[in-house]
Design an enzyme around this catalytic site. Sequence first.
Site, PDB file in Angstrom:
ATOM      1  N   HIS A   1      -2.036  -3.488  -7.640  1.00  0.00           N
ATOM      2  CA  HIS A   1      -2.261  -2.140  -8.183  1.00  0.00           C
ATOM      3  C   HIS A   1      -3.223  -2.197  -9.376  1.00  0.00           C
ATOM      4  O   HIS A   1      -4.091  -1.347  -9.525  1.00  0.00           O
ATOM      5  CB  HIS A   1      -0.940  -1.524  -8.654  1.00  0.00           C
TER       6      HIS A   1
ATOM      7  N   LYS B   1      -5.312  -3.307   1.508  1.00  0.00           N
ATOM      8  CA  LYS B   1      -4.013  -3.833   1.951  1.00  0.00           C
ATOM      9  C   LYS B   1      -3.381  -2.914   2.999  1.00  0.00           C
ATOM     10  O   LYS B   1      -2.786  -3.357   3.961  1.00  0.00           O
ATOM     11  CB  LYS B   1      -3.107  -3.977   0.724  1.00  0.00           C
TER      12      LYS B   1
HETATM   13  P1  AMP Z   1       1.840   1.459  -2.981  1.00  0.00           P
HETATM   14  O1  AMP Z   1       2.414   1.587  -4.340  1.00  0.00           O
HETATM   15  O2  AMP Z   1       2.390   0.329  -2.186  1.00  0.00           O
HETATM   16  O3  AMP Z   1       1.783   2.753  -2.233  1.00  0.00           O
HETATM   17  O4  AMP Z   1       0.323   1.053  -3.211  1.00  0.00           O
HETATM   18  C1  AMP Z   1      -0.527   1.846  -3.992  1.00  0.00           C
HETATM   19  C2  AMP Z   1      -1.946   1.420  -3.760  1.00  0.00           C
HETATM   20  O5  AMP Z   1      -2.101   0.043  -4.126  1.00  0.00           O
HETATM   21  C3  AMP Z   1      -2.360   1.538  -2.289  1.00  0.00           C
HETATM   22  O6  AMP Z   1      -3.670   2.073  -2.219  1.00  0.00           O
HETATM   23  C4  AMP Z   1      -2.301   0.112  -1.821  1.00  0.00           C
HETATM   24  O7  AMP Z   1      -3.168  -0.165  -0.729  1.00  0.00           O
HETATM   25  C5  AMP Z   1      -2.718  -0.644  -3.063  1.00  0.00           C
HETATM   26  N1  AMP Z   1      -2.257  -2.026  -3.005  1.00  0.00           N
HETATM   27  C6  AMP Z   1      -0.995  -2.472  -2.753  1.00  0.00           C
HETATM   28  N2  AMP Z   1      -0.964  -3.806  -2.701  1.00  0.00           N
HETATM   29  C7  AMP Z   1      -2.232  -4.240  -2.936  1.00  0.00           C
HETATM   30  C8  AMP Z   1      -2.858  -5.537  -3.000  1.00  0.00           C
HETATM   31  N3  AMP Z   1      -2.160  -6.645  -2.808  1.00  0.00           N
HETATM   32  N4  AMP Z   1      -4.168  -5.580  -3.260  1.00  0.00           N
HETATM   33  C9  AMP Z   1      -4.901  -4.451  -3.431  1.00  0.00           C
HETATM   34  N5  AMP Z   1      -4.377  -3.198  -3.383  1.00  0.00           N
HETATM   35  C10 AMP Z   1      -3.066  -3.100  -3.125  1.00  0.00           C
END
Ligand code: AMP
Length: 284
Positions: A37, A151
Amino acid sequence: MFLFRKEEGIHDFVQKRKEEGLRVAFVPTMGALHDGHMSLIRKSREIADAVVASIFVNPTQFDNAEDLLKYTRSVAADCRLLKAESCDAVFVPDVDEVYQEGKGLPVDIDLGTLGKVMEGKFRPGHFEGMMQVVRRLVEMVEPNDLVMGQKDFQQVAIVRRMLHHIGRQDINLVVCPIRREAHGLAMSSRNERLDPALRQGAKIIHETLQMAHSKAPDTDFDGIMEEAMSVLNQEPFKPIYFEIVDGHTLERLKNWEDADYIVACTAVWAGEVRLIDNMILKKP
Ligand code: AMP
Protein backbone atom coordinates in the site's frame (compact mmCIF):
# COMPACT_ATOMS: atom_id res chain seq x y z
CA MET A 1 -2.40 14.55 8.17
CA PHE A 2 -6.15 15.19 8.17
CA LEU A 3 -8.67 12.48 8.98
CA PHE A 4 -12.20 12.75 7.57
CA ARG A 5 -15.16 10.50 8.24
CA LYS A 6 -17.77 12.37 6.19
CA GLU A 7 -18.15 12.95 2.47
CA GLU A 8 -18.38 16.71 2.95
CA GLY A 9 -15.02 16.88 4.74
CA ILE A 10 -13.00 14.96 2.16
CA HIS A 11 -14.82 16.60 -0.75
CA ASP A 12 -14.03 20.12 0.51
CA PHE A 13 -10.41 19.17 1.23
CA VAL A 14 -9.89 17.96 -2.34
CA GLN A 15 -11.87 20.76 -4.00
CA LYS A 16 -9.85 23.41 -2.17
CA ARG A 17 -6.61 21.94 -3.45
CA LYS A 18 -7.90 21.56 -6.98
CA GLU A 19 -9.03 25.21 -6.95
CA GLU A 20 -5.45 26.14 -6.03
CA GLY A 21 -4.35 24.33 -9.19
CA LEU A 22 -2.98 21.33 -7.29
CA ARG A 23 -3.20 17.74 -8.47
CA VAL A 24 -4.76 15.20 -6.09
CA ALA A 25 -4.05 11.46 -6.11
CA PHE A 26 -6.28 8.93 -4.36
CA VAL A 27 -5.39 5.48 -3.00
CA PRO A 28 -8.41 3.42 -1.89
CA THR A 29 -7.63 0.62 0.59
CA MET A 30 -9.30 -1.77 3.00
CA GLY A 31 -6.80 -0.99 5.75
CA ALA A 32 -4.37 -3.43 7.43
CA LEU A 33 -1.76 -1.52 5.49
CA HIS A 34 1.66 -2.84 4.49
CA ASP A 35 4.49 -1.71 2.25
CA GLY A 36 2.54 -2.68 -0.88
CA HIS A 37 0.00 0.00 0.00
CA MET A 38 2.81 2.39 0.91
CA SER A 39 4.33 1.99 -2.55
CA LEU A 40 1.04 3.36 -3.91
CA ILE A 41 1.27 6.33 -1.54
CA ARG A 42 4.87 6.97 -2.64
CA LYS A 43 3.86 6.80 -6.32
CA SER A 44 1.03 9.24 -5.57
CA ARG A 45 3.50 11.67 -3.99
CA GLU A 46 5.58 11.52 -7.16
CA ILE A 47 2.75 12.29 -9.55
CA ALA A 48 0.52 14.60 -7.50
CA ASP A 49 0.69 17.54 -5.09
CA ALA A 50 -1.67 16.10 -2.51
CA VAL A 51 -2.31 12.48 -1.55
CA VAL A 52 -5.55 11.09 -0.15
CA ALA A 53 -5.98 7.50 1.06
CA SER A 54 -9.18 5.84 2.17
CA ILE A 55 -9.75 2.96 4.56
CA PHE A 56 -13.04 1.20 4.07
CA VAL A 57 -13.75 -2.49 4.48
CA ASN A 58 -16.52 -2.96 2.00
CA PRO A 59 -19.06 -5.54 3.19
CA THR A 60 -20.65 -5.96 -0.26
CA GLN A 61 -17.35 -7.13 -1.68
CA PHE A 62 -17.04 -10.18 0.54
CA ASP A 63 -18.84 -13.33 -0.53
CA ASN A 64 -17.75 -15.04 2.66
CA ALA A 65 -18.77 -13.59 6.04
CA GLU A 66 -15.89 -15.28 7.82
CA ASP A 67 -13.37 -13.75 5.44
CA LEU A 68 -14.84 -10.33 6.17
CA LEU A 69 -14.61 -10.89 9.93
CA LYS A 70 -11.00 -12.01 9.68
CA TYR A 71 -10.05 -8.86 7.82
CA THR A 72 -7.81 -7.15 10.34
CA ARG A 73 -8.85 -3.67 11.32
CA SER A 74 -6.31 -1.31 12.78
CA VAL A 75 -7.09 2.25 11.77
CA ALA A 76 -4.71 3.83 14.31
CA ALA A 77 -1.73 1.79 13.08
CA ASP A 78 -2.73 2.44 9.46
CA CYS A 79 -2.85 6.20 10.09
CA ARG A 80 0.65 6.13 11.61
CA LEU A 81 1.99 4.44 8.47
CA LEU A 82 0.20 6.86 6.17
CA LYS A 83 1.48 9.86 8.13
CA ALA A 84 5.04 8.52 7.95
CA GLU A 85 4.73 8.49 4.14
CA SER A 86 3.46 12.11 4.19
CA CYS A 87 -0.05 11.22 3.10
CA ASP A 88 -2.08 14.46 3.36
CA ALA A 89 -5.50 13.12 4.26
CA VAL A 90 -7.17 9.84 5.11
CA PHE A 91 -10.85 9.22 4.55
CA VAL A 92 -12.41 6.64 6.88
CA PRO A 93 -16.16 6.58 6.20
CA ASP A 94 -18.52 4.17 7.92
CA VAL A 95 -20.89 1.91 6.01
CA ASP A 96 -23.83 4.34 6.30
CA GLU A 97 -21.80 7.19 4.87
CA VAL A 98 -20.93 5.14 1.79
CA TYR A 99 -24.33 3.55 1.23
CA GLN A 100 -26.59 6.55 1.80
CA GLU A 101 -30.04 6.39 0.29
CA GLY A 102 -29.91 7.13 -3.42
CA LYS A 103 -26.13 7.18 -3.41
CA GLY A 104 -23.58 4.45 -3.94
CA LEU A 105 -25.93 2.35 -6.04
CA PRO A 106 -24.64 -0.69 -7.95
CA VAL A 107 -22.98 0.02 -11.29
CA ASP A 108 -25.22 -1.16 -14.10
CA ILE A 109 -22.70 -2.70 -16.44
CA ASP A 110 -22.24 -6.07 -18.12
CA LEU A 111 -18.58 -6.92 -17.63
CA GLY A 112 -18.68 -9.93 -19.97
CA THR A 113 -15.51 -12.01 -19.76
CA LEU A 114 -13.80 -9.50 -17.45
CA GLY A 115 -16.21 -10.32 -14.66
CA LYS A 116 -16.73 -14.01 -15.34
CA VAL A 117 -13.22 -15.49 -15.32
CA MET A 118 -10.73 -16.14 -12.51
CA GLU A 119 -11.77 -14.21 -9.37
CA GLY A 120 -15.19 -13.51 -10.94
CA LYS A 121 -15.84 -17.21 -11.33
CA PHE A 122 -14.85 -18.17 -7.80
CA ARG A 123 -16.08 -15.13 -5.87
CA PRO A 124 -19.62 -14.33 -7.06
CA GLY A 125 -20.66 -10.73 -6.41
CA HIS A 126 -17.13 -9.68 -5.50
CA PHE A 127 -16.52 -7.37 -8.45
CA GLU A 128 -20.04 -5.91 -8.41
CA GLY A 129 -19.40 -4.89 -4.79
CA MET A 130 -15.93 -3.61 -5.59
CA MET A 131 -17.16 -1.46 -8.51
CA GLN A 132 -19.98 -0.05 -6.45
CA VAL A 133 -17.65 1.11 -3.71
CA VAL A 134 -14.81 2.33 -5.92
CA ARG A 135 -17.27 4.42 -7.93
CA ARG A 136 -18.81 5.87 -4.78
CA LEU A 137 -15.41 6.64 -3.24
CA VAL A 138 -14.20 8.26 -6.45
CA GLU A 139 -17.35 10.40 -6.58
CA MET A 140 -16.88 11.47 -2.98
CA VAL A 141 -13.18 12.26 -3.33
CA GLU A 142 -13.10 13.46 -6.97
CA PRO A 143 -9.34 12.97 -7.44
CA ASN A 144 -7.26 13.61 -10.56
CA ASP A 145 -5.43 10.29 -10.21
CA LEU A 146 -6.73 6.96 -8.96
CA VAL A 147 -3.76 4.85 -7.85
CA MET A 148 -4.15 1.07 -7.64
CA GLY A 149 -1.96 -2.05 -7.53
CA GLN A 150 -1.24 -4.59 -10.24
CA LYS A 151 -1.49 -7.15 -7.43
CA ASP A 152 -5.24 -7.14 -8.12
CA PHE A 153 -4.88 -7.37 -11.88
CA GLN A 154 -8.49 -8.23 -12.66
CA GLN A 155 -9.71 -5.50 -10.33
CA VAL A 156 -7.72 -2.88 -12.24
CA ALA A 157 -9.03 -4.14 -15.61
CA ILE A 158 -12.58 -3.89 -14.29
CA VAL A 159 -12.10 -0.44 -12.75
CA ARG A 160 -10.70 0.77 -16.10
CA ARG A 161 -13.78 -0.56 -17.88
CA MET A 162 -16.08 0.91 -15.24
CA LEU A 163 -14.53 4.41 -15.43
CA HIS A 164 -15.04 4.29 -19.17
CA HIS A 165 -18.64 3.08 -18.76
CA ILE A 166 -19.57 5.90 -16.34
CA GLY A 167 -17.82 8.48 -18.53
CA ARG A 168 -15.03 9.25 -16.08
CA GLN A 169 -12.05 9.03 -18.40
CA ASP A 170 -10.96 12.34 -16.84
CA ILE A 171 -9.73 10.28 -13.89
CA ASN A 172 -6.22 9.04 -14.56
CA LEU A 173 -5.88 5.41 -13.49
CA VAL A 174 -2.31 4.68 -12.37
CA VAL A 175 -1.22 1.06 -11.84
CA CYS A 176 1.74 0.28 -9.56
CA PRO A 177 3.88 -2.87 -9.67
CA ILE A 178 3.53 -5.67 -7.11
CA ARG A 179 5.62 -5.25 -3.95
CA ARG A 180 6.98 -8.56 -2.72
CA GLU A 181 8.48 -9.90 0.48
CA ALA A 182 12.20 -10.76 0.28
CA HIS A 183 11.53 -14.36 -0.79
CA GLY A 184 9.04 -13.37 -3.47
CA LEU A 185 5.60 -13.70 -1.86
CA ALA A 186 3.39 -10.79 -2.93
CA MET A 187 2.70 -8.54 0.05
CA SER A 188 -0.86 -8.85 1.29
CA SER A 189 -2.79 -8.13 4.47
CA ARG A 190 -3.65 -11.84 4.40
CA ASN A 191 0.01 -12.87 4.80
CA GLU A 192 -0.34 -12.03 8.51
CA ARG A 193 -2.63 -15.04 8.82
CA LEU A 194 0.07 -17.46 7.60
CA ASP A 195 2.27 -19.14 10.17
CA PRO A 196 6.03 -18.66 9.54
CA ALA A 197 6.48 -22.01 7.75
CA LEU A 198 3.48 -21.42 5.49
CA ARG A 199 4.58 -17.86 4.78
CA GLN A 200 8.02 -19.11 3.76
CA GLY A 201 6.56 -21.98 1.71
CA ALA A 202 4.22 -19.58 -0.12
CA LYS A 203 7.17 -18.40 -2.19
CA ILE A 204 6.19 -21.33 -4.41
CA ILE A 205 3.50 -19.06 -5.92
CA HIS A 206 6.01 -16.51 -7.19
CA GLU A 207 8.38 -19.26 -8.28
CA THR A 208 5.62 -20.84 -10.36
CA LEU A 209 4.87 -17.50 -12.03
CA GLN A 210 8.58 -17.14 -12.75
CA MET A 211 8.59 -20.63 -14.24
CA ALA A 212 5.82 -19.54 -16.62
CA HIS A 213 7.76 -16.37 -17.44
CA SER A 214 10.92 -18.30 -18.21
CA LYS A 215 9.30 -20.68 -20.73
CA ALA A 216 10.39 -20.32 -24.32
CA PRO A 217 7.98 -18.36 -26.52
CA ASP A 218 7.08 -21.47 -28.47
CA THR A 219 5.80 -23.40 -25.40
CA ASP A 220 2.02 -23.73 -25.58
CA PHE A 221 0.09 -22.20 -22.69
CA ASP A 222 -2.04 -25.26 -21.91
CA GLY A 223 1.17 -27.12 -21.05
CA ILE A 224 2.41 -24.28 -18.82
CA MET A 225 -0.92 -23.98 -17.04
CA GLU A 226 -1.05 -27.72 -16.42
CA GLU A 227 2.51 -27.79 -15.10
CA ALA A 228 1.83 -24.79 -12.84
CA MET A 229 -1.32 -26.38 -11.39
CA SER A 230 0.59 -29.54 -10.60
CA VAL A 231 3.57 -27.70 -9.03
CA LEU A 232 1.19 -25.69 -6.84
CA ASN A 233 -0.71 -28.77 -5.80
CA GLN A 234 1.30 -29.81 -2.77
CA GLU A 235 0.09 -29.82 0.81
CA PRO A 236 -0.66 -27.41 2.43
CA PHE A 237 -1.08 -25.53 -0.86
CA LYS A 238 -3.95 -26.03 -3.26
CA PRO A 239 -4.23 -24.13 -6.53
CA ILE A 240 -7.64 -22.64 -7.39
CA TYR A 241 -6.65 -21.50 -10.88
CA PHE A 242 -3.55 -20.66 -12.89
CA GLU A 243 -4.43 -18.92 -16.14
CA ILE A 244 -2.54 -17.20 -18.90
CA VAL A 245 -4.75 -14.46 -20.30
CA ASP A 246 -4.90 -11.42 -22.54
CA GLY A 247 -4.02 -8.44 -20.31
CA HIS A 248 -6.79 -6.30 -21.83
CA THR A 249 -9.71 -8.72 -22.12
CA LEU A 250 -8.68 -11.50 -19.68
CA GLU A 251 -9.59 -14.07 -22.34
CA ARG A 252 -7.59 -17.27 -21.95
CA LEU A 253 -4.79 -17.60 -24.53
CA LYS A 254 -3.20 -20.56 -26.29
CA ASN A 255 0.22 -19.16 -27.20
CA TRP A 256 2.51 -16.11 -27.36
CA GLU A 257 1.25 -15.03 -30.75
CA ASP A 258 -2.35 -14.66 -29.53
CA ALA A 259 -1.95 -11.21 -27.91
CA ASP A 260 0.40 -8.26 -27.41
CA TYR A 261 -0.26 -8.15 -23.66
CA ILE A 262 -0.06 -11.43 -21.73
CA VAL A 263 -0.43 -12.05 -18.00
CA ALA A 264 -0.30 -15.16 -15.83
CA CYS A 265 -2.76 -14.96 -12.92
CA THR A 266 -3.20 -17.39 -10.08
CA ALA A 267 -5.13 -17.98 -6.86
CA VAL A 268 -3.92 -20.52 -4.34
CA TRP A 269 -5.07 -21.79 -0.97
CA ALA A 270 -2.20 -21.65 1.52
CA GLY A 271 -3.81 -23.66 4.30
CA GLU A 272 -6.95 -21.65 5.09
CA VAL A 273 -5.74 -18.45 3.46
CA ARG A 274 -6.62 -17.57 -0.11
CA LEU A 275 -3.77 -15.79 -1.91
CA ILE A 276 -3.67 -14.24 -5.39
CA ASP A 277 -0.71 -13.22 -7.51
CA ASN A 278 0.17 -12.51 -11.13
CA MET A 279 3.03 -11.72 -13.47
CA ILE A 280 3.13 -9.90 -16.79
CA LEU A 281 4.66 -12.28 -19.35
CA LYS A 282 4.53 -9.93 -22.35
CA LYS A 283 4.19 -6.16 -22.23
CA PRO A 284 2.13 -4.27 -24.81
P1 AMP B 1 -6.58 -3.65 -0.47
O1 AMP B 1 -6.44 -2.91 0.80
O2 AMP B 1 -6.15 -5.08 -0.40
O3 AMP B 1 -7.90 -3.46 -1.14
O4 AMP B 1 -5.53 -2.99 -1.46
C1 AMP B 1 -5.56 -1.62 -1.73
C2 AMP B 1 -4.69 -1.33 -2.92
O5 AMP B 1 -3.35 -1.74 -2.65
C3 AMP B 1 -5.15 -2.10 -4.17
O6 AMP B 1 -5.07 -1.24 -5.29
C4 AMP B 1 -4.15 -3.22 -4.24
O7 AMP B 1 -3.95 -3.72 -5.56
C5 AMP B 1 -2.90 -2.56 -3.71
N1 AMP B 1 -1.95 -3.56 -3.22
C6 AMP B 1 -2.20 -4.57 -2.34
N2 AMP B 1 -1.11 -5.34 -2.19
C7 AMP B 1 -0.14 -4.80 -2.98
C8 AMP B 1 1.23 -5.16 -3.27
N3 AMP B 1 1.80 -6.21 -2.71
N4 AMP B 1 1.90 -4.37 -4.12
C9 AMP B 1 1.32 -3.30 -4.71
N5 AMP B 1 0.04 -2.91 -4.49
C10 AMP B 1 -0.68 -3.66 -3.64
